[in-house]
Scaffold this active site. Sequence first.
Site, mmCIF file in Angstrom:
data_model
loop_
_atom_site.group_PDB
_atom_site.id
_atom_site.type_symbol
_atom_site.label_atom_id
_atom_site.label_comp_id
_atom_site.label_asym_id
_atom_site.label_seq_id
_atom_site.Cartn_x
_atom_site.Cartn_y
_atom_site.Cartn_z
ATOM 1 N N ALA A 98 -127.334 124.057 -75.039
ATOM 2 C CA ALA A 98 -126.792 123.565 -73.766
ATOM 3 C C ALA A 98 -127.467 124.264 -72.591
ATOM 4 O O ALA A 98 -127.837 125.436 -72.670
ATOM 5 C CB ALA A 98 -125.294 123.803 -73.719
ATOM 6 N N ALA B 137 -132.092 65.007 -48.958
ATOM 7 C CA ALA B 137 -131.772 66.415 -48.689
ATOM 8 C C ALA B 137 -132.386 66.905 -47.392
ATOM 9 O O ALA B 137 -132.705 68.070 -47.242
ATOM 10 C CB ALA B 137 -132.256 67.270 -49.853
ATOM 11 N N ALA B 138 -132.538 65.986 -46.437
ATOM 12 C CA ALA B 138 -133.221 66.389 -45.199
ATOM 13 C C ALA B 138 -132.268 66.883 -44.118
ATOM 14 O O ALA B 138 -132.700 67.426 -43.111
ATOM 15 C CB ALA B 138 -134.058 65.225 -44.669
ATOM 16 N N GLY B 139 -130.987 66.686 -44.345
ATOM 17 C CA GLY B 139 -129.995 67.038 -43.309
ATOM 18 C C GLY B 139 -130.022 68.521 -42.982
ATOM 19 O O GLY B 139 -130.339 69.360 -43.824
ATOM 20 N N ASN C 65 -137.950 111.691 -66.013
ATOM 21 C CA ASN C 65 -139.012 110.753 -66.411
ATOM 22 C C ASN C 65 -140.048 110.546 -65.319
ATOM 23 O O ASN C 65 -141.066 109.926 -65.549
ATOM 24 C CB ASN C 65 -138.400 109.394 -66.782
ATOM 25 C CG ASN C 65 -137.634 108.764 -65.632
ATOM 26 O OD1 ASN C 65 -137.039 109.463 -64.816
ATOM 27 N ND2 ASN C 65 -137.659 107.450 -65.569
ATOM 28 N N THR D 69 -130.046 57.784 -43.185
ATOM 29 C CA THR D 69 -130.244 57.753 -44.645
ATOM 30 C C THR D 69 -131.231 56.657 -45.066
ATOM 31 O O THR D 69 -131.993 56.829 -46.018
ATOM 32 C CB THR D 69 -128.900 57.530 -45.366
ATOM 33 O OG1 THR D 69 -128.221 56.422 -44.768
ATOM 34 C CG2 THR D 69 -128.008 58.756 -45.262
ATOM 35 N N ARG E 214 -123.050 72.510 -39.630
ATOM 36 C CA ARG E 214 -121.736 73.141 -39.759
ATOM 37 C C ARG E 214 -121.720 74.345 -40.713
ATOM 38 O O ARG E 214 -120.720 75.019 -40.849
ATOM 39 C CB ARG E 214 -120.708 72.101 -40.217
ATOM 40 C CG ARG E 214 -120.219 71.226 -39.081
ATOM 41 C CD ARG E 214 -119.365 70.085 -39.570
ATOM 42 N NE ARG E 214 -120.173 69.053 -40.213
ATOM 43 C CZ ARG E 214 -119.668 68.099 -40.986
ATOM 44 N NH1 ARG E 214 -118.383 68.055 -41.251
ATOM 45 N NH2 ARG E 214 -120.467 67.187 -41.527
ATOM 46 N N LYS F 190 -132.058 103.334 -68.594
ATOM 47 C CA LYS F 190 -133.064 102.411 -68.079
ATOM 48 C C LYS F 190 -134.251 102.418 -69.025
ATOM 49 O O LYS F 190 -134.740 103.489 -69.395
ATOM 50 C CB LYS F 190 -133.523 102.826 -66.684
ATOM 51 C CG LYS F 190 -134.433 101.806 -66.054
ATOM 52 C CD LYS F 190 -135.654 102.314 -65.331
ATOM 53 C CE LYS F 190 -136.490 103.352 -65.986
ATOM 54 N NZ LYS F 190 -137.796 103.579 -65.370
HETATM 55 C C1 UD1 Z 1 -123.235 58.860 -45.599
HETATM 56 C C2 UD1 Z 1 -123.056 57.350 -45.734
HETATM 57 C C3 UD1 Z 1 -121.554 57.022 -45.814
HETATM 58 C C4 UD1 Z 1 -120.904 57.780 -46.940
HETATM 59 C C5 UD1 Z 1 -121.191 59.270 -46.817
HETATM 60 C C6 UD1 Z 1 -120.745 59.979 -48.067
HETATM 61 C C7 UD1 Z 1 -124.900 56.291 -44.558
HETATM 62 C C8 UD1 Z 1 -125.340 55.639 -43.309
HETATM 63 N N1 UD1 Z 1 -123.649 56.698 -44.595
HETATM 64 O O1 UD1 Z 1 -122.669 59.203 -44.343
HETATM 65 O O2 UD1 Z 1 -121.370 55.622 -46.009
HETATM 66 O O3 UD1 Z 1 -119.528 57.529 -46.941
HETATM 67 O O4 UD1 Z 1 -122.603 59.525 -46.684
HETATM 68 O O5 UD1 Z 1 -120.864 61.359 -47.882
HETATM 69 O O6 UD1 Z 1 -125.672 56.391 -45.491
HETATM 70 N N2 UD1 Z 1 -129.975 62.598 -44.912
HETATM 71 C C9 UD1 Z 1 -131.356 62.662 -44.859
HETATM 72 N N3 UD1 Z 1 -132.001 62.199 -43.768
HETATM 73 C C10 UD1 Z 1 -131.342 61.652 -42.725
HETATM 74 C C11 UD1 Z 1 -129.950 61.589 -42.770
HETATM 75 C C12 UD1 Z 1 -129.292 62.067 -43.878
HETATM 76 O O7 UD1 Z 1 -131.984 63.155 -45.789
HETATM 77 O O8 UD1 Z 1 -132.007 61.236 -41.776
HETATM 78 C C13 UD1 Z 1 -129.294 63.112 -46.103
HETATM 79 C C14 UD1 Z 1 -128.384 64.276 -45.801
HETATM 80 O O9 UD1 Z 1 -129.075 65.493 -45.992
HETATM 81 C C15 UD1 Z 1 -127.270 64.103 -46.818
HETATM 82 C C16 UD1 Z 1 -127.222 62.603 -47.048
HETATM 83 O O10 UD1 Z 1 -128.452 62.089 -46.605
HETATM 84 O O11 UD1 Z 1 -127.589 64.725 -48.047
HETATM 85 C C17 UD1 Z 1 -126.059 61.953 -46.322
HETATM 86 O O12 UD1 Z 1 -126.234 62.163 -44.942
HETATM 87 P P1 UD1 Z 1 -125.019 62.405 -43.973
HETATM 88 O O13 UD1 Z 1 -125.541 62.663 -42.616
HETATM 89 O O14 UD1 Z 1 -124.094 63.391 -44.551
HETATM 90 O O15 UD1 Z 1 -124.359 60.962 -43.987
HETATM 91 P P2 UD1 Z 1 -122.895 60.610 -43.584
HETATM 92 O O16 UD1 Z 1 -122.851 60.314 -42.136
HETATM 93 O O17 UD1 Z 1 -121.952 61.581 -44.112
#
Ligand code: UD1
Length: 456
Positions: free
Chosen positions: A421, A10-12, A384, A80, A16, A349
Amino acid sequence: MSQLNIVILAAGKGTRMHSNHPKVLHEIGAKPILGHVIDCAKALNPDKVIVVYGFGGEAVKEQLSKENITWVNQAEQLGTGHAVQQAVPHLEDRANTLILLGDVPLVDVEACRKLIAHSDSKLVIQSFNKTDPAGYGRIVRSADGQVAAIVEHKDATAAQRDINEVNTGIMAMPNKYLKKWLLQLTNNNAQGEYYLTDIVSLAVAEGVQVSAEITEDEWSVTGINSKTDLVQIERVYQSRIAQKLLQQGVTLKDSSRLDVRGSLACGRDVEIDVNCVFEGNVTLGDNVKIAANCVIKNAVIAAGTKIAAFTHIDDTAIGENSRIGPFARLRPGTILAADTHIGNFVELKNAQVDIGSKVNHLSYIGDATIGKQVNVGAGTITCNYDGANKFRTVIEDGAFIGSDSQLVAPVTIGKNATIAAGSTITRDAPADSLTLCRAREQKTIVGWQRPTKIKK
Ligand code: UD1
Ligand code: MG
Protein backbone atom coordinates in the site's frame (compact mmCIF):
# COMPACT_ATOMS: atom_id res chain seq x y z
CA MET A 1 -46.70 -1.16 -58.06
CA SER A 2 -45.35 1.98 -59.64
CA GLN A 3 -42.03 3.41 -58.69
CA LEU A 4 -42.07 5.56 -55.60
CA ASN A 5 -40.62 9.03 -55.09
CA ILE A 6 -40.87 10.69 -51.70
CA VAL A 7 -40.67 14.46 -51.28
CA ILE A 8 -40.07 15.75 -47.78
CA LEU A 9 -40.88 19.42 -47.24
CA ALA A 10 -38.39 20.91 -44.82
CA ALA A 11 -37.67 24.45 -45.93
CA GLY A 12 -39.68 26.24 -43.25
CA LYS A 13 -37.79 28.49 -40.86
CA GLY A 14 -39.51 27.48 -37.67
CA THR A 15 -39.72 31.01 -36.28
CA ARG A 16 -41.61 29.86 -33.19
CA MET A 17 -38.70 27.71 -32.03
CA HIS A 18 -36.80 30.95 -31.22
CA SER A 19 -33.56 29.24 -32.15
CA ASN A 20 -30.56 29.84 -34.40
CA HIS A 21 -30.78 26.23 -35.57
CA PRO A 22 -33.05 25.02 -38.35
CA LYS A 23 -36.27 23.60 -36.92
CA VAL A 24 -35.86 20.16 -38.47
CA LEU A 25 -32.50 19.68 -36.74
CA HIS A 26 -34.01 19.88 -33.28
CA GLU A 27 -34.09 16.42 -31.83
CA ILE A 28 -36.56 13.80 -30.69
CA GLY A 29 -34.84 10.90 -28.96
CA ALA A 30 -31.47 12.51 -29.85
CA LYS A 31 -32.22 12.22 -33.58
CA PRO A 32 -33.07 15.26 -35.74
CA ILE A 33 -36.81 15.62 -36.36
CA LEU A 34 -36.08 15.33 -40.08
CA GLY A 35 -34.07 12.15 -39.43
CA HIS A 36 -37.24 10.47 -38.14
CA VAL A 37 -39.12 11.48 -41.28
CA ILE A 38 -36.25 10.18 -43.44
CA ASP A 39 -36.37 6.88 -41.52
CA CYS A 40 -40.07 6.57 -42.29
CA ALA A 41 -39.39 7.34 -45.96
CA LYS A 42 -36.63 4.73 -46.16
CA ALA A 43 -38.87 2.09 -44.58
CA LEU A 44 -41.16 2.49 -47.60
CA ASN A 45 -38.39 1.38 -50.02
CA PRO A 46 -38.64 4.38 -52.32
CA ASP A 47 -36.70 4.76 -55.55
CA LYS A 48 -35.82 8.29 -54.53
CA VAL A 49 -36.06 10.53 -51.47
CA ILE A 50 -35.98 14.26 -52.14
CA VAL A 51 -35.68 16.75 -49.30
CA VAL A 52 -36.64 20.34 -50.01
CA TYR A 53 -34.53 22.44 -47.68
CA GLY A 54 -34.21 26.17 -47.16
CA PHE A 55 -33.42 27.98 -43.94
CA GLY A 56 -30.11 26.71 -42.49
CA GLY A 57 -29.95 24.23 -45.32
CA GLU A 58 -26.21 23.66 -45.29
CA ALA A 59 -26.35 22.58 -41.65
CA VAL A 60 -29.27 20.29 -42.43
CA LYS A 61 -27.38 18.67 -45.32
CA GLU A 62 -24.22 18.35 -43.29
CA GLN A 63 -25.90 16.68 -40.34
CA LEU A 64 -27.78 14.21 -42.50
CA SER A 65 -25.09 13.77 -45.15
CA LYS A 66 -24.83 10.02 -44.59
CA GLU A 67 -28.34 9.58 -45.95
CA ASN A 68 -28.81 8.77 -49.63
CA ILE A 69 -30.93 11.78 -50.45
CA THR A 70 -31.50 14.22 -53.29
CA TRP A 71 -31.29 17.70 -51.76
CA VAL A 72 -33.25 20.51 -53.36
CA ASN A 73 -32.89 24.12 -52.28
CA GLN A 74 -35.95 26.30 -51.99
CA ALA A 75 -34.24 29.67 -51.68
CA GLU A 76 -37.43 31.58 -50.92
CA GLN A 77 -40.30 29.94 -49.06
CA LEU A 78 -43.23 30.79 -51.26
CA GLY A 79 -45.52 28.00 -50.09
CA THR A 80 -45.86 24.22 -50.02
CA GLY A 81 -46.79 24.08 -53.72
CA HIS A 82 -43.72 26.13 -54.61
CA ALA A 83 -41.63 23.79 -52.47
CA VAL A 84 -42.78 20.73 -54.40
CA GLN A 85 -42.22 22.58 -57.68
CA GLN A 86 -38.51 22.76 -56.78
CA ALA A 87 -38.40 18.95 -56.71
CA VAL A 88 -40.04 18.47 -60.12
CA PRO A 89 -36.80 17.99 -62.11
CA HIS A 90 -36.09 14.96 -59.92
CA LEU A 91 -39.53 13.37 -60.12
CA GLU A 92 -39.73 10.37 -62.43
CA ASP A 93 -42.60 10.53 -64.93
CA ARG A 94 -43.83 7.01 -64.27
CA ALA A 95 -43.48 7.11 -60.50
CA ASN A 96 -45.93 8.08 -57.78
CA THR A 97 -44.97 10.67 -55.20
CA LEU A 98 -45.61 10.64 -51.47
CA ILE A 99 -45.39 14.06 -49.81
CA LEU A 100 -44.18 14.10 -46.20
CA LEU A 101 -43.58 17.03 -43.87
CA GLY A 102 -40.11 17.36 -42.40
CA ASP A 103 -41.42 18.54 -39.02
CA VAL A 104 -43.72 15.58 -38.28
CA PRO A 105 -41.38 13.06 -36.64
CA LEU A 106 -43.89 10.43 -35.53
CA VAL A 107 -45.21 9.92 -39.07
CA ASP A 108 -46.55 6.38 -39.36
CA VAL A 109 -45.02 3.98 -41.89
CA GLU A 110 -48.13 1.79 -42.15
CA ALA A 111 -50.43 4.75 -42.79
CA CYS A 112 -48.08 5.94 -45.54
CA ARG A 113 -48.04 2.48 -47.05
CA LYS A 114 -51.83 2.55 -47.25
CA LEU A 115 -51.78 5.95 -48.93
CA ILE A 116 -49.25 4.79 -51.51
CA ALA A 117 -51.18 1.59 -52.19
CA HIS A 118 -54.26 3.62 -53.15
CA SER A 119 -52.49 6.29 -55.15
CA ASP A 120 -51.85 4.50 -58.42
CA SER A 121 -54.39 6.45 -60.43
CA LYS A 122 -55.72 9.00 -57.99
CA LEU A 123 -54.87 11.63 -55.41
CA VAL A 124 -54.98 10.34 -51.86
CA ILE A 125 -54.72 12.72 -48.95
CA GLN A 126 -54.40 11.85 -45.32
CA SER A 127 -56.87 13.62 -43.09
CA PHE A 128 -57.64 13.81 -39.40
CA ASN A 129 -60.68 14.81 -37.36
CA LYS A 130 -59.45 17.52 -35.06
CA THR A 131 -61.44 18.88 -32.14
CA ASP A 132 -59.83 22.29 -32.53
CA PRO A 133 -59.06 22.59 -36.25
CA ALA A 134 -57.92 26.24 -36.17
CA GLY A 135 -54.92 26.90 -38.41
CA TYR A 136 -55.31 23.79 -40.53
CA GLY A 137 -56.51 23.32 -44.08
CA ARG A 138 -60.10 22.00 -44.02
CA ILE A 139 -61.27 19.05 -46.09
CA VAL A 140 -64.33 20.33 -47.95
CA ARG A 141 -66.61 17.56 -49.17
CA SER A 142 -69.41 17.76 -51.72
CA ALA A 143 -73.01 16.79 -50.88
CA ASP A 144 -72.29 13.16 -51.77
CA GLY A 145 -69.35 13.07 -49.35
CA GLN A 146 -66.60 13.17 -51.98
CA VAL A 147 -63.52 15.32 -51.29
CA ALA A 148 -63.98 18.53 -53.27
CA ALA A 149 -61.21 20.84 -52.05
CA ILE A 150 -58.84 21.77 -49.26
CA VAL A 151 -59.38 25.29 -48.02
CA GLU A 152 -56.69 26.86 -45.85
CA HIS A 153 -57.84 28.30 -42.54
CA LYS A 154 -57.08 31.89 -43.54
CA ASP A 155 -59.07 31.51 -46.76
CA ALA A 156 -61.98 29.62 -45.22
CA THR A 157 -65.51 30.93 -44.79
CA ALA A 158 -67.12 30.79 -41.35
CA ALA A 159 -69.01 27.66 -42.40
CA GLN A 160 -65.81 26.00 -43.66
CA ARG A 161 -64.07 26.82 -40.39
CA ASP A 162 -66.66 24.66 -38.64
CA ILE A 163 -65.31 21.62 -40.48
CA ASN A 164 -63.29 19.39 -38.17
CA GLU A 165 -61.71 17.18 -40.82
CA VAL A 166 -58.30 18.69 -41.57
CA ASN A 167 -55.46 18.09 -44.00
CA THR A 168 -52.45 16.45 -42.35
CA GLY A 169 -50.24 17.58 -45.25
CA ILE A 170 -49.36 13.99 -46.17
CA MET A 171 -50.57 12.93 -49.61
CA ALA A 172 -49.74 10.67 -52.55
CA MET A 173 -50.46 10.80 -56.27
CA PRO A 174 -49.09 9.82 -59.71
CA ASN A 175 -46.34 12.14 -60.93
CA LYS A 176 -47.97 12.61 -64.32
CA TYR A 177 -50.80 14.47 -62.55
CA LEU A 178 -48.69 16.17 -59.93
CA LYS A 179 -46.37 17.76 -62.48
CA LYS A 180 -49.31 19.07 -64.49
CA TRP A 181 -51.15 20.46 -61.46
CA LEU A 182 -48.08 22.16 -60.04
CA LEU A 183 -47.85 24.24 -63.24
CA GLN A 184 -51.37 25.51 -62.64
CA LEU A 185 -50.93 26.78 -59.07
CA THR A 186 -51.34 30.47 -58.35
CA ASN A 187 -50.68 32.50 -55.22
CA ASN A 188 -53.96 34.30 -55.38
CA ASN A 189 -55.00 33.64 -51.76
CA ALA A 190 -54.97 35.08 -48.26
CA GLN A 191 -51.29 34.26 -47.66
CA GLY A 192 -49.99 35.03 -51.15
CA GLU A 193 -48.47 31.54 -51.25
CA TYR A 194 -48.46 28.72 -53.76
CA TYR A 195 -50.54 26.15 -51.89
CA LEU A 196 -49.92 22.49 -52.63
CA THR A 197 -53.42 21.88 -51.32
CA ASP A 198 -54.89 23.57 -54.40
CA ILE A 199 -54.10 20.42 -56.40
CA VAL A 200 -57.22 18.87 -54.83
CA SER A 201 -59.64 21.18 -56.63
CA LEU A 202 -57.55 20.87 -59.81
CA ALA A 203 -57.90 17.08 -59.63
CA VAL A 204 -61.63 17.31 -59.04
CA ALA A 205 -62.04 19.74 -61.97
CA GLU A 206 -60.19 17.28 -64.19
CA GLY A 207 -62.26 14.33 -63.04
CA VAL A 208 -59.35 12.60 -61.28
CA GLN A 209 -60.58 10.79 -58.21
CA VAL A 210 -59.57 12.21 -54.80
CA SER A 211 -59.94 10.26 -51.61
CA ALA A 212 -59.05 10.86 -47.99
CA GLU A 213 -57.61 8.30 -45.60
CA ILE A 214 -58.63 9.37 -42.12
CA THR A 215 -56.10 8.62 -39.41
CA GLU A 216 -56.96 8.18 -35.72
CA ASP A 217 -53.42 8.68 -34.45
CA GLU A 218 -53.07 12.41 -33.89
CA TRP A 219 -49.44 12.23 -32.78
CA SER A 220 -48.45 10.63 -36.08
CA VAL A 221 -49.56 13.79 -37.89
CA THR A 222 -48.55 16.41 -35.33
CA GLY A 223 -45.94 18.86 -36.55
CA ILE A 224 -43.44 20.56 -34.29
CA ASN A 225 -43.52 24.34 -34.27
CA SER A 226 -42.33 25.29 -30.79
CA LYS A 227 -40.27 24.00 -27.89
CA THR A 228 -43.57 23.12 -26.21
CA ASP A 229 -44.46 20.87 -29.16
CA LEU A 230 -40.94 19.43 -29.07
CA VAL A 231 -41.10 18.32 -25.45
CA GLN A 232 -44.65 17.01 -25.85
CA ILE A 233 -43.68 14.83 -28.81
CA GLU A 234 -40.52 13.73 -27.00
CA ARG A 235 -42.67 12.39 -24.14
CA VAL A 236 -45.01 10.61 -26.60
CA TYR A 237 -42.02 9.12 -28.39
CA GLN A 238 -40.47 7.97 -25.09
CA SER A 239 -43.71 6.53 -23.78
CA ARG A 240 -44.11 4.51 -26.98
CA ILE A 241 -40.63 3.07 -26.54
CA ALA A 242 -41.41 2.26 -22.90
CA GLN A 243 -44.64 0.51 -23.90
CA LYS A 244 -42.75 -1.61 -26.45
CA LEU A 245 -40.19 -2.61 -23.82
CA LEU A 246 -42.95 -3.52 -21.36
CA GLN A 247 -44.66 -5.62 -24.02
CA GLN A 248 -41.37 -7.48 -24.54
CA GLY A 249 -41.26 -8.28 -20.82
CA VAL A 250 -38.82 -5.66 -19.56
CA THR A 251 -39.59 -4.44 -16.02
CA LEU A 252 -39.59 -0.66 -15.82
CA LYS A 253 -40.02 0.76 -12.34
CA ASP A 254 -41.69 3.80 -13.89
CA SER A 255 -42.42 3.84 -17.61
CA SER A 256 -42.53 7.65 -17.57
CA ARG A 257 -39.03 7.97 -16.17
CA LEU A 258 -37.02 6.29 -18.91
CA ASP A 259 -35.27 7.92 -21.85
CA VAL A 260 -34.03 5.98 -24.83
CA ARG A 261 -32.05 8.14 -27.23
CA GLY A 262 -31.08 5.51 -29.74
CA SER A 263 -31.81 1.79 -29.59
CA LEU A 264 -32.17 -0.40 -26.54
CA ALA A 265 -32.29 -4.19 -26.99
CA CYS A 266 -33.15 -6.23 -23.92
CA GLY A 267 -33.05 -9.93 -23.09
CA ARG A 268 -35.49 -11.63 -20.72
CA ASP A 269 -36.14 -10.43 -17.18
CA VAL A 270 -34.27 -7.18 -17.52
CA GLU A 271 -35.10 -4.59 -14.85
CA ILE A 272 -34.58 -0.86 -15.22
CA ASP A 273 -35.11 1.51 -12.31
CA VAL A 274 -36.10 5.16 -12.64
CA ASN A 275 -34.33 8.00 -14.44
CA CYS A 276 -32.02 5.96 -16.64
CA VAL A 277 -30.90 7.36 -19.99
CA PHE A 278 -29.82 5.05 -22.81
CA GLU A 279 -27.94 6.56 -25.73
CA GLY A 280 -26.66 5.15 -29.02
CA ASN A 281 -26.93 1.37 -29.24
CA VAL A 282 -27.28 -0.45 -25.96
CA THR A 283 -27.80 -4.17 -25.50
CA LEU A 284 -28.74 -5.66 -22.13
CA GLY A 285 -28.53 -9.44 -21.68
CA ASP A 286 -30.93 -11.66 -19.70
CA ASN A 287 -31.43 -10.73 -16.05
CA VAL A 288 -29.45 -7.50 -16.28
CA LYS A 289 -30.51 -5.03 -13.61
CA ILE A 290 -29.93 -1.30 -13.95
CA ALA A 291 -30.47 0.74 -10.80
CA ALA A 292 -31.70 4.33 -10.73
CA ASN A 293 -30.02 7.29 -12.41
CA CYS A 294 -27.63 5.54 -14.77
CA VAL A 295 -26.52 6.98 -18.12
CA ILE A 296 -25.53 4.21 -20.52
CA LYS A 297 -24.27 4.85 -24.03
CA ASN A 298 -23.12 2.43 -26.75
CA ALA A 299 -22.69 -0.53 -24.44
CA VAL A 300 -23.15 -4.27 -24.41
CA ILE A 301 -23.90 -5.61 -20.95
CA ALA A 302 -23.99 -9.39 -20.67
CA ALA A 303 -26.44 -11.57 -18.76
CA GLY A 304 -26.76 -11.33 -15.00
CA THR A 305 -24.76 -8.15 -14.57
CA LYS A 306 -25.97 -5.54 -12.08
CA ILE A 307 -25.32 -1.85 -12.57
CA ALA A 308 -25.78 0.07 -9.33
CA ALA A 309 -27.15 3.60 -9.12
CA PHE A 310 -25.53 6.71 -10.62
CA THR A 311 -23.23 4.81 -12.95
CA HIS A 312 -22.06 6.33 -16.23
CA ILE A 313 -21.08 3.96 -19.03
CA ASP A 314 -19.81 4.95 -22.48
CA ASP A 315 -18.50 2.70 -25.28
CA THR A 316 -17.98 -0.24 -23.02
CA ALA A 317 -18.53 -4.00 -23.04
CA ILE A 318 -19.25 -5.80 -19.77
CA GLY A 319 -19.18 -9.58 -19.30
CA GLU A 320 -21.65 -11.75 -17.43
CA ASN A 321 -22.46 -11.53 -13.73
CA SER A 322 -20.41 -8.42 -13.09
CA ARG A 323 -21.13 -5.76 -10.45
CA ILE A 324 -20.65 -2.15 -11.45
CA GLY A 325 -21.15 0.98 -9.34
CA PRO A 326 -22.67 2.79 -7.61
CA PHE A 327 -21.02 5.96 -8.94
CA ALA A 328 -18.72 4.17 -11.39
CA ARG A 329 -17.59 5.75 -14.64
CA LEU A 330 -16.66 3.48 -17.54
CA ARG A 331 -15.21 5.47 -20.41
CA PRO A 332 -14.62 4.47 -24.05
CA GLY A 333 -12.55 1.39 -24.74
CA THR A 334 -13.36 -0.33 -21.49
CA ILE A 335 -13.83 -4.08 -21.82
CA LEU A 336 -14.72 -6.03 -18.73
CA ALA A 337 -14.79 -9.84 -18.71
CA ALA A 338 -17.23 -11.90 -16.64
CA ASP A 339 -17.44 -11.66 -12.84
CA THR A 340 -15.66 -8.32 -12.60
CA HIS A 341 -16.42 -5.83 -9.83
CA ILE A 342 -16.02 -2.12 -10.40
CA GLY A 343 -17.04 -0.09 -7.39
CA ASN A 344 -17.80 3.44 -6.32
CA PHE A 345 -15.86 6.43 -7.62
CA VAL A 346 -13.83 4.27 -9.96
CA GLU A 347 -13.03 5.59 -13.44
CA LEU A 348 -11.88 3.24 -16.18
CA LYS A 349 -10.75 4.36 -19.61
CA ASN A 350 -9.46 2.14 -22.42
CA ALA A 351 -8.93 -0.57 -19.84
CA GLN A 352 -9.35 -4.30 -20.32
CA VAL A 353 -10.13 -6.23 -17.19
CA ASP A 354 -10.14 -10.02 -17.22
CA ILE A 355 -12.35 -12.53 -15.39
CA GLY A 356 -12.93 -12.12 -11.67
CA SER A 357 -10.88 -8.98 -11.15
CA LYS A 358 -11.92 -6.17 -8.80
CA VAL A 359 -11.38 -2.43 -8.71
CA ASN A 360 -13.71 -1.50 -5.93
CA HIS A 361 -12.97 1.96 -4.57
CA LEU A 362 -11.79 5.41 -5.66
CA SER A 363 -9.45 4.50 -8.52
CA TYR A 364 -8.41 5.70 -11.94
CA ILE A 365 -7.46 2.91 -14.30
CA GLY A 366 -6.62 4.24 -17.78
CA ASP A 367 -4.83 2.58 -20.70
CA ALA A 368 -4.42 -0.62 -18.72
CA THR A 369 -4.61 -4.35 -19.18
CA ILE A 370 -5.60 -6.22 -16.06
CA GLY A 371 -5.42 -10.02 -15.92
CA LYS A 372 -7.61 -12.52 -14.10
CA GLN A 373 -8.38 -12.47 -10.36
CA VAL A 374 -6.51 -9.22 -9.78
CA ASN A 375 -7.40 -7.06 -6.79
CA VAL A 376 -6.77 -3.36 -7.25
CA GLY A 377 -6.86 -1.65 -3.84
CA ALA A 378 -8.67 1.55 -2.96
CA GLY A 379 -7.26 4.74 -4.39
CA THR A 380 -4.96 3.10 -6.93
CA ILE A 381 -4.06 5.32 -9.86
CA THR A 382 -2.50 4.34 -13.15
CA CYS A 383 -0.36 7.33 -14.13
CA ASN A 384 -0.84 6.91 -17.86
CA TYR A 385 -0.01 10.40 -19.08
CA ASP A 386 3.27 12.29 -18.82
CA GLY A 387 1.78 15.50 -20.17
CA ALA A 388 2.61 14.61 -23.75
CA ASN A 389 2.16 10.88 -24.31
CA LYS A 390 0.08 8.06 -22.92
CA PHE A 391 1.46 4.73 -21.79
CA ARG A 392 -0.01 1.39 -20.74
CA THR A 393 -0.04 -0.35 -17.42
CA VAL A 394 -0.14 -4.14 -17.43
CA ILE A 395 -1.20 -6.01 -14.31
CA GLU A 396 -0.86 -9.76 -14.71
CA ASP A 397 -3.10 -12.52 -13.32
CA GLY A 398 -3.46 -12.80 -9.58
CA ALA A 399 -1.64 -9.58 -8.70
CA PHE A 400 -2.64 -7.62 -5.60
CA ILE A 401 -2.21 -3.85 -5.68
CA GLY A 402 -2.19 -2.30 -2.20
CA SER A 403 -4.33 0.74 -1.54
CA ASP A 404 -3.24 4.21 -2.59
CA SER A 405 -0.59 3.00 -5.03
CA GLN A 406 0.49 4.84 -8.13
CA LEU A 407 1.54 2.75 -11.10
CA VAL A 408 3.60 5.01 -13.37
CA ALA A 409 3.23 3.72 -16.93
CA PRO A 410 4.70 2.15 -18.90
CA VAL A 411 4.92 -0.49 -16.22
CA THR A 412 4.13 -4.16 -15.76
CA ILE A 413 3.12 -5.81 -12.50
CA GLY A 414 4.00 -9.51 -12.76
CA LYS A 415 1.82 -12.50 -12.12
CA ASN A 416 0.79 -12.93 -8.47
CA ALA A 417 2.93 -9.92 -7.49
CA THR A 418 1.96 -7.88 -4.45
CA ILE A 419 2.40 -4.12 -4.33
CA ALA A 420 2.52 -2.68 -0.84
CA ALA A 421 0.00 0.00 0.00
CA GLY A 422 1.12 3.56 -0.68
CA SER A 423 3.77 2.62 -3.23
CA THR A 424 4.74 4.66 -6.26
CA ILE A 425 5.83 2.04 -8.78
CA THR A 426 8.00 3.32 -11.62
CA ARG A 427 9.71 0.10 -12.73
CA ASP A 428 8.31 -3.35 -13.53
CA ALA A 429 7.43 -5.35 -10.43
CA PRO A 430 8.45 -9.02 -10.64
CA ALA A 431 6.02 -11.90 -10.35
CA ASP A 432 5.34 -13.72 -7.06
CA SER A 433 7.11 -11.07 -4.96
CA LEU A 434 6.26 -8.13 -2.70
CA THR A 435 7.39 -4.81 -4.11
CA LEU A 436 7.20 -1.67 -2.04
CA CYS A 437 8.35 1.84 -2.62
CA ARG A 438 7.58 4.42 0.02
CA ALA A 439 9.15 7.81 0.55
CA ARG A 440 9.76 7.34 4.26
CA GLU A 441 9.98 4.23 6.34
CA GLN A 442 7.58 4.05 9.22
CA LYS A 443 8.81 4.97 12.70
CA THR A 444 7.17 4.93 16.09
CA ILE A 445 7.74 7.40 18.96
CA VAL A 446 7.00 5.53 22.13
CA GLY A 447 5.36 7.62 24.85
CA TRP A 448 4.30 10.37 22.47
CA GLN A 449 1.51 12.55 23.94
CA ARG A 450 -1.36 14.09 22.06
CA PRO A 451 -1.53 17.88 22.36
CA THR A 452 -3.95 19.11 25.04
CA LYS A 453 -6.04 22.25 25.17
CA ILE A 454 -4.23 25.24 26.62
CA LYS A 455 -6.09 26.48 29.73
CA LYS A 456 -6.80 30.24 29.76
C1 UD1 B 1 -50.00 23.04 -44.30
C2 UD1 B 1 -51.17 22.78 -45.24
C3 UD1 B 1 -52.46 22.61 -44.42
C4 UD1 B 1 -52.30 21.52 -43.40
C5 UD1 B 1 -51.07 21.76 -42.54
C6 UD1 B 1 -50.78 20.55 -41.70
C7 UD1 B 1 -50.69 23.96 -47.32
C8 UD1 B 1 -50.94 25.17 -48.12
N1 UD1 B 1 -51.30 23.90 -46.15
O1 UD1 B 1 -50.27 24.29 -43.68
O2 UD1 B 1 -53.55 22.30 -45.29
O3 UD1 B 1 -53.45 21.44 -42.62
O4 UD1 B 1 -49.89 21.98 -43.35
O5 UD1 B 1 -49.75 20.85 -40.80
O6 UD1 B 1 -49.99 23.07 -47.77
N2 UD1 B 1 -42.65 24.31 -46.36
C9 UD1 B 1 -41.63 24.43 -47.29
N3 UD1 B 1 -41.58 25.51 -48.09
C10 UD1 B 1 -42.52 26.48 -48.05
C11 UD1 B 1 -43.55 26.36 -47.11
C12 UD1 B 1 -43.59 25.27 -46.29
O7 UD1 B 1 -40.76 23.57 -47.35
O8 UD1 B 1 -42.42 27.42 -48.83
C13 UD1 B 1 -42.68 23.13 -45.49
C14 UD1 B 1 -42.54 23.48 -44.03
O9 UD1 B 1 -41.18 23.41 -43.64
C15 UD1 B 1 -43.37 22.40 -43.35
C16 UD1 B 1 -44.43 22.06 -44.38
O10 UD1 B 1 -43.95 22.51 -45.62
O11 UD1 B 1 -42.60 21.24 -43.11
C17 UD1 B 1 -45.77 22.68 -44.05
O12 UD1 B 1 -45.62 24.08 -44.05
P1 UD1 B 1 -46.40 25.00 -43.05
O13 UD1 B 1 -45.96 26.40 -43.26
O14 UD1 B 1 -46.32 24.46 -41.69
O15 UD1 B 1 -47.87 24.85 -43.62
P2 UD1 B 1 -49.19 25.16 -42.85
O16 UD1 B 1 -49.55 26.58 -43.07
O17 UD1 B 1 -49.14 24.67 -41.49
MG1 MG C 1 -47.62 23.85 -40.20
